[in-house]
Motif scaffolding. Structure first.
Motif, PDB file in Angstrom:
ATOM      1  N   ASP A 280     -18.574 -14.295   6.848  1.00  0.00           N
ATOM      2  CA  ASP A 280     -19.739 -14.752   5.748  1.00  0.00           C
ATOM      3  C   ASP A 280     -20.987 -15.021   6.357  1.00  0.00           C
ATOM      4  OD1 ASP A 280     -19.179 -17.352   6.298  1.00  0.00           O
ATOM      5  OD2 ASP A 280     -17.860 -17.536   4.520  1.00  0.00           O
ATOM      6  N   THR A 299     -13.956 -12.857   5.935  1.00  0.00           N
ATOM      7  CA  THR A 299     -13.794 -12.121   4.722  1.00  0.00           C
ATOM      8  C   THR A 299     -13.149 -10.972   4.830  1.00  0.00           C
ATOM      9  OG1 THR A 299     -15.795 -10.789   5.183  1.00  0.00           O
ATOM     10  CG2 THR A 299     -16.104 -13.068   3.981  1.00  0.00           C
ATOM     11  N   GLU A 300     -13.016 -10.379   5.961  1.00  0.00           N
ATOM     12  CA  GLU A 300     -12.086  -9.180   6.227  1.00  0.00           C
ATOM     13  C   GLU A 300     -11.495  -9.005   7.665  1.00  0.00           C
ATOM     14  OE1 GLU A 300     -12.525  -4.362   5.542  1.00  0.00           O
ATOM     15  OE2 GLU A 300     -14.470  -5.497   5.507  1.00  0.00           O
ATOM     16  N   GLY A 338     -10.436 -16.872   5.159  1.00  0.00           N
ATOM     17  CA  GLY A 338     -10.980 -17.580   4.001  1.00  0.00           C
ATOM     18  C   GLY A 338     -10.512 -18.705   3.625  1.00  0.00           C
TER      19      GLY A 338
END
Length: 364
Positions: A280, A299-300, A338
């Motif tokens: 992010d 985030t991924e 996260g």
């Protein structure tokens, strides 16, 4: 030498142990004064020490000459205790805490083990401890051995990001030929580049023959300087050898190629990523400010990778920012992505490291 920020010193068995009388207590106590002086200057010190087998075989009464693998491992098991105790006893009066670190070649070739070793050593040095490193001869076989502590010391120097490595030897530097056989042999004060001509002076690289035991030292020098670590060879039997080196004792210095951090970054950047971490905006800002990558900013997670594998680091729209060595497997990274670092133990069931990719293991 007194400008070194992180110093690795390799000590050979012959310097530390006399076959007839055992441990050279006076020499070791004098070396402890050198280490203490370096610590006062703010230098981190790592000692790579031979001697466990030599100490153990004397205690066990094993005969002179070659030992079987089992005898060597038994001698090492007995000698490692005495070796660690000897360093502890000479450094404790200077207020220095010691730690024993036993490694094999596998520990530096496997990236997961390498990262674990590096993290442990960094923590010890950060706490002001002097690690005493030796090959783990009680378990090492020929297939997983360094075989000599010159190359082990060079690998440890690269692992901990040392800027200087000192090999305390039975010769006072690198010569154009074996000075014991050739009276015209010339000692080099400085070797700026290890050329094929320099390599030829050390011995035949094909047959493995060496002149004055220089071949393994030159191999160590190649590893060290490529990792940004200058290396010196000097005769170490004098009392206070590091003091003598700083005051101009005869030696040969091999010049480093850049600094340790830059060399490490080049190594990481040359690796092929096994996966990707998308960040992010907050994490991108933290990384460009020199911070480590924490799970909260991810985030991924894509790809299949294990601990210590290289991964690509992407910004929010998928542009590659850099690469890094990840401290968790792909499955673990997906689970903690996260989340705050304080939540890792609850998610994974064990207390992991706070950073997903540490800043020292990252190129941005």
């Amino acid at each position: 030498m007194r400008a070194a920020k992180r110093l690795v010193v390799k000590i050979g068995s012959a310097l530390l142990v006399d076959r007839a009388t055992g441990l050279r207590q006076g020499w070791l106590s004098a070396l402890a004064m050198d280490v203490a002086e370096a610590k006062v200057r703010g230098t981190d010190v790592v000692l790579v020490s031979s001697g466990s087998i030599a100490l153990g075989r004397k205690v066990l009464g094993l005969p002179d000459g070659a030992l079987t693998l089992e005898q060597s491992q038994a001698a090492a098991a007995v000698g490692q205790i005495r070796l660690a105790r000897a360093y502890e006893e000479v450094l404790a009066p200077h207020g220095i805490t010691t730690a024993q670190v036993l490694v094999t070649l596998e520990d530096t070739e496997d990236r997961r083990r390498y990262l674990n070793s590096r993290a442990t050593m960094e923590t010890l040095l950060g706490l002001g401890v002097v690690p005493i490193v030796n090959e783990n001869d009680t378990v090492a076989t020929d297939e997983i051995r360094f075989g000599d502590n010159d190359r082990l010391a060079a690998q440890i120097a690269v692992t901990v990001g040392a800027d200087q490595l000192i090999l305390l030897s039975d010769v006072d530097g690198f010569y154009s030929a074996n000075p014991k056989e050739d009276p015209t042999a010339q000692r080099f004060d400085l070797v700026e580049k290890i050329t094929p001509e320099i390599e030829a002076m050390a011995g035949d690289p094909i047959s493995g023959l060496s002149k004055g035991g220089m071949k393994t030292k030159l191999l160590a020098a190649k590893t060290a300087v490529a990792g940004g670590c200058a290396m010196a060879i000097m005769e170490g039997s004098t009392l206070r050898p590091l003091k003598a080196l700083a005051e101009g004792a005869q030696r040969t210095w091999f010049v480093a190629h850049g600094d340790p951090q830059a060399a490490r970054k080049r190594w990481i950047n040359a690796m092929k990523p096994r996966g990707q971490l998308r960040l992010d905006a907050g994490a991108v800002k933290a990384l460009t400010a020199g911070k480590s990558l924490l799970p909260a900013g991810v985030t991924e997670v894509t790809g299949s990778f294990g601990r210590g594998d290289p991964v690509a680091i992407l910004d929010p729209v998928g542009v590659v920012l850099g690469k890094g060595l990840v401290r968790y497997t792909a499955a673990e990274a997906k689970a903690i992505a996260g989340h705050r670092s304080g939540d890792i133990e609850g998610i994974l069931g064990y207390q992991g490291r706070a950073a997903l990719v540490h800043r020292d293991d990252m190129v941005v």
